[in-house]
Design a protein around this motif. Structure first.
Motif, PDB file in Angstrom:
ATOM      1  N   ILE A 133      -2.702   5.626   7.693  1.00 49.06           N
ATOM      2  CA  ILE A 133      -3.161   4.859   6.538  1.00 49.06           C
ATOM      3  C   ILE A 133      -2.242   3.668   6.310  1.00 49.06           C
ATOM      4  O   ILE A 133      -1.023   3.819   6.193  1.00 49.06           O
ATOM      5  CB  ILE A 133      -3.184   5.741   5.273  1.00 49.06           C
ATOM      6  CG1 ILE A 133      -4.189   6.890   5.462  1.00 49.06           C
ATOM      7  CG2 ILE A 133      -3.550   4.923   4.037  1.00 49.06           C
ATOM      8  CD1 ILE A 133      -4.184   7.888   4.329  1.00 49.06           C
ATOM      9  N   ASP A 134      -2.839   2.493   6.277  1.00 43.78           N
ATOM     10  CA  ASP A 134      -2.108   1.285   5.899  1.00 43.78           C
ATOM     11  C   ASP A 134      -2.091   1.232   4.374  1.00 43.78           C
ATOM     12  O   ASP A 134      -3.132   1.066   3.734  1.00 43.78           O
ATOM     13  CB  ASP A 134      -2.806   0.053   6.472  1.00 43.78           C
ATOM     14  CG  ASP A 134      -2.061  -1.243   6.156  1.00 43.78           C
ATOM     15  OD1 ASP A 134      -1.031  -1.181   5.445  1.00 43.78           O
ATOM     16  OD2 ASP A 134      -2.517  -2.308   6.604  1.00 43.78           O
ATOM     17  N   LEU A 135      -0.917   1.407   3.778  1.00 40.41           N
ATOM     18  CA  LEU A 135      -0.823   1.457   2.319  1.00 40.41           C
ATOM     19  C   LEU A 135      -1.288   0.166   1.655  1.00 40.41           C
ATOM     20  O   LEU A 135      -1.624   0.160   0.466  1.00 40.41           O
ATOM     21  CB  LEU A 135       0.618   1.782   1.903  1.00 40.41           C
ATOM     22  CG  LEU A 135       1.122   3.175   2.324  1.00 40.41           C
ATOM     23  CD1 LEU A 135       2.559   3.370   1.872  1.00 40.41           C
ATOM     24  CD2 LEU A 135       0.227   4.277   1.769  1.00 40.41           C
ATOM     25  N   LYS A 136      -1.343  -0.913   2.418  1.00 36.68           N
ATOM     26  CA  LYS A 136      -1.861  -2.167   1.859  1.00 36.68           C
ATOM     27  C   LYS A 136      -3.361  -2.075   1.586  1.00 36.68           C
ATOM     28  O   LYS A 136      -3.894  -2.853   0.783  1.00 36.68           O
ATOM     29  CB  LYS A 136      -1.554  -3.325   2.809  1.00 36.68           C
ATOM     30  CG  LYS A 136      -0.063  -3.643   2.900  1.00 36.68           C
ATOM     31  CD  LYS A 136       0.208  -4.857   3.784  1.00 36.68           C
ATOM     32  CE  LYS A 136       1.705  -5.171   3.821  1.00 36.68           C
ATOM     33  NZ  LYS A 136       2.002  -6.347   4.670  1.00 36.68           N
ATOM     34  N   GLU A 137      -4.025  -1.146   2.277  1.00 34.62           N
ATOM     35  CA  GLU A 137      -5.450  -0.925   2.026  1.00 34.62           C
ATOM     36  C   GLU A 137      -5.687  -0.379   0.625  1.00 34.62           C
ATOM     37  O   GLU A 137      -6.805  -0.433   0.100  1.00 34.62           O
ATOM     38  CB  GLU A 137      -6.000   0.072   3.050  1.00 34.62           C
ATOM     39  CG  GLU A 137      -6.179  -0.475   4.445  1.00 34.62           C
ATOM     40  CD  GLU A 137      -7.489  -1.198   4.613  1.00 34.62           C
ATOM     41  OE1 GLU A 137      -8.536  -0.603   4.337  1.00 34.62           O
ATOM     42  OE2 GLU A 137      -7.455  -2.369   4.997  1.00 34.62           O
ATOM     43  N   LEU A 138      -4.629   0.136  -0.007  1.00 34.15           N
ATOM     44  CA  LEU A 138      -4.745   0.711  -1.348  1.00 34.15           C
ATOM     45  C   LEU A 138      -4.340  -0.280  -2.433  1.00 34.15           C
ATOM     46  O   LEU A 138      -4.296   0.066  -3.610  1.00 34.15           O
ATOM     47  CB  LEU A 138      -3.877   1.972  -1.455  1.00 34.15           C
ATOM     48  CG  LEU A 138      -4.256   3.114  -0.511  1.00 34.15           C
ATOM     49  CD1 LEU A 138      -3.251   4.258  -0.626  1.00 34.15           C
ATOM     50  CD2 LEU A 138      -5.660   3.617  -0.820  1.00 34.15           C
ATOM     51  N   SER A 139      -4.037  -1.516  -2.048  1.00 34.15           N
ATOM     52  CA  SER A 139      -3.654  -2.532  -3.033  1.00 34.15           C
ATOM     53  C   SER A 139      -4.884  -3.086  -3.738  1.00 34.15           C
ATOM     54  O   SER A 139      -5.955  -3.233  -3.142  1.00 34.15           O
ATOM     55  CB  SER A 139      -2.896  -3.658  -2.336  1.00 34.15           C
ATOM     56  OG  SER A 139      -2.567  -4.690  -3.251  1.00 34.15           O
TER      57      SER A 139
END
Length: 294
Positions: A133-139
């Protein structure tokens, strides 16, 4: 004559069951000599795997995963948070693994299972280090708002290889995850847009105009093996784990690159050839599981 044969068969079954209970290691070693296990599996074969998506209607993403009888229920719930100052463009993931008394007679009410925090940490380390999971996808809005993904996994039946089944349920739940539609109101706060008011005008500016799936990269696959003398047993049952001490858990990503190697128990160190064999078994079983699920 039929009655006599039936009595003899029953007596034989009782003798085998008694031997299994009194001398479990000798019972299993007799099977190992024939390169087979009591449940009929070859030594390097994992149990059948099933996955059901959307098992929890109230969650943003959920899955029920089974490896043999080992059963895990995973649910992801999203909440809006203020991102950390050092990572303003990233969301967060919080993982918690639960073992309620229903999962095993060894888990007592009011006493947390010793394995639960260990598996929680192992899951967190694996999911974050794998790059799934790319945590930037949750921004949502840089420095102002991001998603906090709470992943809760409940063990419903603990019949061995708990980490493998927990990781499988986690991956499935995240693959099922639907990120909600949100907007900014006049106060700069994030507002969830439900299906009922989806036709209404955006109050300030849209953040995301439609539900979307979370993009997953480098999906990890885990396989735990038991090392006993010169034998390697893939995907051990709870009975096998209770009588053989040396475990080795291999985690590979979807490109079959090694993510992690964990030896949680047993005397001595696993030799290189055993590790290589476990990696090879993981590759084979990952391909078989992917075909079964697909």
């Amino acid at each position: 004559m039929a009655t006599t044969n039936g009595s003899n068969d029953l007596s034989s079954e009782m003798e085998v069951d008694a031997f299994r209970r009194l001398f479990p290691l000798r019972f299993h070693e007799r099977h190992l000599l024939e390169s087979i296990r009591p449940d009929g599996r070859p030594l390097g074969r994992a149990r059948d795997t099933t996955i059901s998506l959307g098992a929890v209607a109230s969650a943003n993403g959920s899955a029920l995963a089974k490896i043999g009888c080992t059963t895990m229920l995973a649910a992801v719930k999203l909440e809006v948070m203020t991102p950390k100052a050092e990572s303003p463009d990233e969301g967060c993931i919080a993982i918690d693994f639960h073992m309620p008394p229903i999962c095993s007679p060894l888990v007592r009410p009011g006493r947390p299972a010793e394995a639960a925090p260990v598996i929680t940490k192992q899951l967190t380390d694996t999911i974050l280090s794998s790059g799934m999971i790319d945590l930037k996808e949750l921004s949502l809005v840089s420095g102002k708002a991001a998603w906090m993904a709470y992943l809760d996994i409940y063990c419903l039946d603990a019949d061995g290889a708990l980490f493998d089944a927990a990781l499988l349920s986690a991956v499935a739940a995240f693959s099922h995850l639907q990120i909600p539609v949100v907007s900014l109101n006049d106060d700069g706060r994030i507002v969830l847009i439900s299906e009922e008011n989806s036709g209404a005008m955006w109050e300030k500016e849209p953040v995301n105009k439609e539900k979307r799936k979370l993009k997953l990269e480098s999906v990890p696959f885990s396989l735990t093996c038991l090392l006993h003398k010169n034998y390697i047993l893939a995907d051990p049952s709870d009975e096998e784990e209770s009588i053989m001490e040396t475990f080795l858990t291999v985690v590979l990503d979807s490109s079959f690159q090694l993510v992690s190697l964990n030896k949680p128990g047993g005397p001595g160190l696993a030799h290189t050839s055993a590790i290589q064999d476990c990696v090879g078994i993981n590759k084979t079983e990952s391909e078989r599981t992917s075909e079964d699920i697909g």
